[in-house]
Design a protein around this motif. Structure first.
Motif, mmCIF file in Angstrom:
data_model
loop_
_atom_site.group_PDB
_atom_site.id
_atom_site.type_symbol
_atom_site.label_atom_id
_atom_site.label_comp_id
_atom_site.label_asym_id
_atom_site.label_seq_id
_atom_site.Cartn_x
_atom_site.Cartn_y
_atom_site.Cartn_z
ATOM 1 N N CYS A 13 0.818 -1.221 0.000
ATOM 2 C CA CYS A 13 0.000 0.000 0.000
ATOM 3 C C CYS A 13 0.850 1.269 0.000
ATOM 4 C CB CYS A 13 -0.916 0.018 1.224
ATOM 5 S SG CYS A 13 -2.070 -1.362 1.288
ATOM 6 N N TYR A 14 1.734 1.389 0.976
ATOM 7 C CA TYR A 14 2.576 2.583 1.039
ATOM 8 C C TYR A 14 3.796 2.293 1.901
ATOM 9 C CZ TYR A 14 0.574 3.450 5.689
ATOM 10 O OH TYR A 14 0.184 3.327 6.998
ATOM 11 N N MET A 15 4.767 3.194 1.848
ATOM 12 C CA MET A 15 5.989 3.080 2.654
ATOM 13 C C MET A 15 5.953 4.124 3.764
ATOM 14 S SD MET A 15 8.712 2.797 -0.488
ATOM 15 C CE MET A 15 10.129 2.780 0.622
ATOM 16 N N TRP A 16 6.626 3.810 4.847
ATOM 17 C CA TRP A 16 6.785 4.810 5.906
ATOM 18 C C TRP A 16 8.174 4.717 6.523
ATOM 19 C CZ3 TRP A 16 7.819 3.067 10.833
ATOM 20 C CH2 TRP A 16 7.421 1.768 11.153
ATOM 21 N N HIS A 17 8.610 5.834 7.071
ATOM 22 C CA HIS A 17 9.926 5.924 7.713
ATOM 23 C C HIS A 17 9.754 6.204 9.199
ATOM 24 C CE1 HIS A 17 12.172 5.891 3.946
ATOM 25 N NE2 HIS A 17 11.296 6.742 3.451
ATOM 26 N N ARG A 18 10.855 6.098 9.910
ATOM 27 C CA ARG A 18 10.853 6.394 11.343
ATOM 28 C C ARG A 18 11.367 7.809 11.601
ATOM 29 N NH1 ARG A 18 12.467 1.615 10.281
ATOM 30 N NH2 ARG A 18 11.629 -0.241 11.303
ATOM 31 N N CYS A 19 11.051 8.263 12.796
ATOM 32 C CA CYS A 19 11.632 9.513 13.268
ATOM 33 C C CYS A 19 12.064 9.304 14.717
ATOM 34 C CB CYS A 19 10.635 10.670 13.169
ATOM 35 S SG CYS A 19 9.199 10.491 14.246
ATOM 36 N N VAL A 20 12.918 10.210 15.174
ATOM 37 C CA VAL A 20 13.341 10.217 16.584
ATOM 38 C C VAL A 20 12.631 11.375 17.266
ATOM 39 C CG1 VAL A 20 15.289 10.556 18.151
ATOM 40 C CG2 VAL A 20 15.562 9.152 16.098
ATOM 41 N N LEU A 21 12.009 11.101 18.411
ATOM 42 C CA LEU A 21 11.320 12.145 19.164
ATOM 43 C C LEU A 21 12.095 12.464 20.428
ATOM 44 C CD1 LEU A 21 7.575 11.014 18.941
ATOM 45 C CD2 LEU A 21 8.792 12.651 17.503
ATOM 46 N N VAL A 22 12.332 13.740 20.631
ATOM 47 C CA VAL A 22 13.051 14.184 21.834
ATOM 48 C C VAL A 22 12.359 15.415 22.401
ATOM 49 C CG1 VAL A 22 15.273 13.303 21.023
ATOM 50 C CG2 VAL A 22 14.612 15.666 20.491
ATOM 51 N N PRO A 23 12.534 15.698 23.698
ATOM 52 C CA PRO A 23 12.017 16.955 24.257
ATOM 53 C C PRO A 23 12.767 18.144 23.660
ATOM 54 C CG PRO A 23 12.540 15.353 25.989
ATOM 55 C CD PRO A 23 13.143 14.838 24.719
ATOM 56 N N ARG A 24 12.131 19.279 23.687
ATOM 57 C CA ARG A 24 12.803 20.492 23.208
ATOM 58 C C ARG A 24 14.047 20.758 24.063
ATOM 59 N NH1 ARG A 24 10.454 22.993 19.320
ATOM 60 N NH2 ARG A 24 8.280 22.517 18.786
ATOM 61 N N ALA A 25 15.073 21.314 23.439
ATOM 62 C CA ALA A 25 16.355 21.614 24.079
ATOM 63 C C ALA A 25 17.189 20.360 24.339
ATOM 64 C CB ALA A 25 16.164 22.385 25.393
ATOM 65 N N HIS A 26 16.772 19.214 23.794
ATOM 66 C CA HIS A 26 17.578 18.004 23.922
ATOM 67 C C HIS A 26 18.855 18.162 23.079
ATOM 68 C CE1 HIS A 26 18.818 13.788 23.482
ATOM 69 N NE2 HIS A 26 18.084 13.539 24.552
ATOM 70 N N PRO A 27 19.990 17.624 23.536
ATOM 71 C CA PRO A 27 21.245 17.783 22.770
ATOM 72 C C PRO A 27 21.158 17.319 21.310
ATOM 73 C CG PRO A 27 21.703 16.924 24.959
ATOM 74 C CD PRO A 27 20.202 16.974 24.838
ATOM 75 N N GLY A 59 3.520 19.275 20.121
ATOM 76 C CA GLY A 59 4.362 20.451 19.954
ATOM 77 C C GLY A 59 5.461 20.587 20.988
ATOM 78 N N ASP A 60 5.331 19.871 22.107
ATOM 79 C CA ASP A 60 6.372 19.916 23.143
ATOM 80 C C ASP A 60 7.543 19.001 22.820
ATOM 81 O OD1 ASP A 60 4.571 17.775 23.441
ATOM 82 O OD2 ASP A 60 5.202 17.467 25.521
ATOM 83 N N LEU A 61 7.393 18.209 21.760
ATOM 84 C CA LEU A 61 8.457 17.313 21.331
ATOM 85 C C LEU A 61 9.007 17.765 19.974
ATOM 86 C CD1 LEU A 61 6.827 13.854 22.168
ATOM 87 C CD2 LEU A 61 8.422 15.166 23.578
ATOM 88 N N VAL A 62 10.230 17.385 19.687
ATOM 89 C CA VAL A 62 10.851 17.703 18.403
ATOM 90 C C VAL A 62 11.000 16.405 17.615
ATOM 91 C CG1 VAL A 62 12.893 18.631 17.237
ATOM 92 C CG2 VAL A 62 12.096 19.642 19.391
#
Length: 324
Positions: A163-177, A254-257
């Protein structure tokens, strides 16, 4: 021999030879199922199960052959019923599907909204589960469609179409290194505790393979089947999250990047499928096309005529899938 006896027989198998569980799944009594099983064995003149006292312990060799025939008969009975329903009213009926939380939460809502607008008289049900549970629900006839990414070897006896492809992302709090880096590497990610999917869910095996190939051993501190749960523990500071790209909602999260990880891990392919020999009604073909626009009715029917998963793979070879 009665169809009801065959239904009881297959229900016993689906419930791991537990007659009480089979009775509960069919909303009937345990003594009733036991009696009908005994009558069926007497009529056939063979034992379908080995027993230890009152408990069924295993399926006999002849029982395995008879159960396969029974399942085939019940599928054809179901097809006859569906065919008659289609003749009476091709816009009324039922459609059930089994999938993972990620698909149910992020990929399916817009599709289901359009489908319900088009077919308000179709009773639509969505079941969540692991890949193994999804495969068994479809195989047993309890649901019509499977939508899955992981463990596709479990679906070899089904007609599964990409059907379709998807990728991953990394989620971190804002101001994370990690937000200070231009482009993530696996080494960057492996420095932090990980919060991600349970193995066997939503492309998790490919994530593990990527770290293994790079000779890295990340610390996975929390796993879940639900991306929203993963985000909760990222917010608590337990670790950085690795989830499907579609699982990030800019408004609610919105609190995550969200950091791109498409270059770190292989893309995943979501497939939709159904049992071989199943009669598809018009609204079922329409649902498949709504979920994946390149799976028009004629293309699906072509896949239905193929005999193996390998042939289906060749049929879709070279097809450029959309990315979500």
């Amino acid at each position: 021999m009665k169809l009801q006896q065959l239904r009881y027989l297959t229900a016993i198998v689906r419930n791991n030879l537990n007659i009480s569980a089979a009775a509960e799944s069919l909303y009937t009594s345990q003594p009733g199922i036991s009696k009908q099983l005994r009558l069926l064995e007497e009529e056939l003149g063979v034992e379908l199960f080995s027993r230890n006292g009152k408990h069924l312990t295993e399926i006999t060799p002849i029982g395995q052959q008879i159960i396969l025939k029974a399942e085939s008969i019940l599928r054809e009975v179901n097809n006859i019923q569906i065919l008659a329903e289609e003749y009476r009213d091709d816009r009324r009926g039922s459609l059930s599907l089994a999938t993972t939380h990620t698909q149910a939460r992020y990929a399916l809502p817009s599709v289901i909204k359009l489908f319900r607008e088009r077919y308000p008289a179709v009773n639509l049900q969505v079941h969540q589960g692991s890949p193994a549970q999804i495969a068994e629900l479809v195989r047993s006839g309890e649901v019509d469609f499977a939508i899955a990414t992981e463990s596709l070897e479990l679906f070899d006896d089904l007609i599964m179409m990409p059907c379709y492809m998807w990728h991953r992302c990394v989620l971190v709090p804002r101001a994370h290194p990690l937000t200070e880096l231009g482009r993530l590497s696996l080494q960057d990610v492996a420095r932090y505790p990980l919060v991600t999917y349970v193995f066997g869910f939503t492309g998790r095996s490919q994530l593990d393979e990527a770290f293994r190939a790079a000779h890295l051993k990340p610390t996975v501190v929390f796993t879940a089947t639900d991306a929203d749960v993963i985000k909760t523990y990222v917010r608590l500071g337990m670790g950085i999250g690795i989830v499907a790209h579609m699982a990030y909602d800019p408004l609610q999260d919105g609190d995550l990047v969200r950091l791109d990880a498409s270059h770190l891990f292989a893309a995943n392919v979501v497939k939709i499928g159904f049992r071989r020999g199943m009669f598809l009604r018009r609204y079922m073909y329409d649902f498949i096309e709504l979920f994946s626009g390149h799976l028009q009715r004629e293309r699906v029917r072509e896949a239905e005529r193929l005999q193996s998963s390998a042939e289906i793979a060749v049929m879709f070879e070279g097809l450029e899938l959309p990315v979500r």
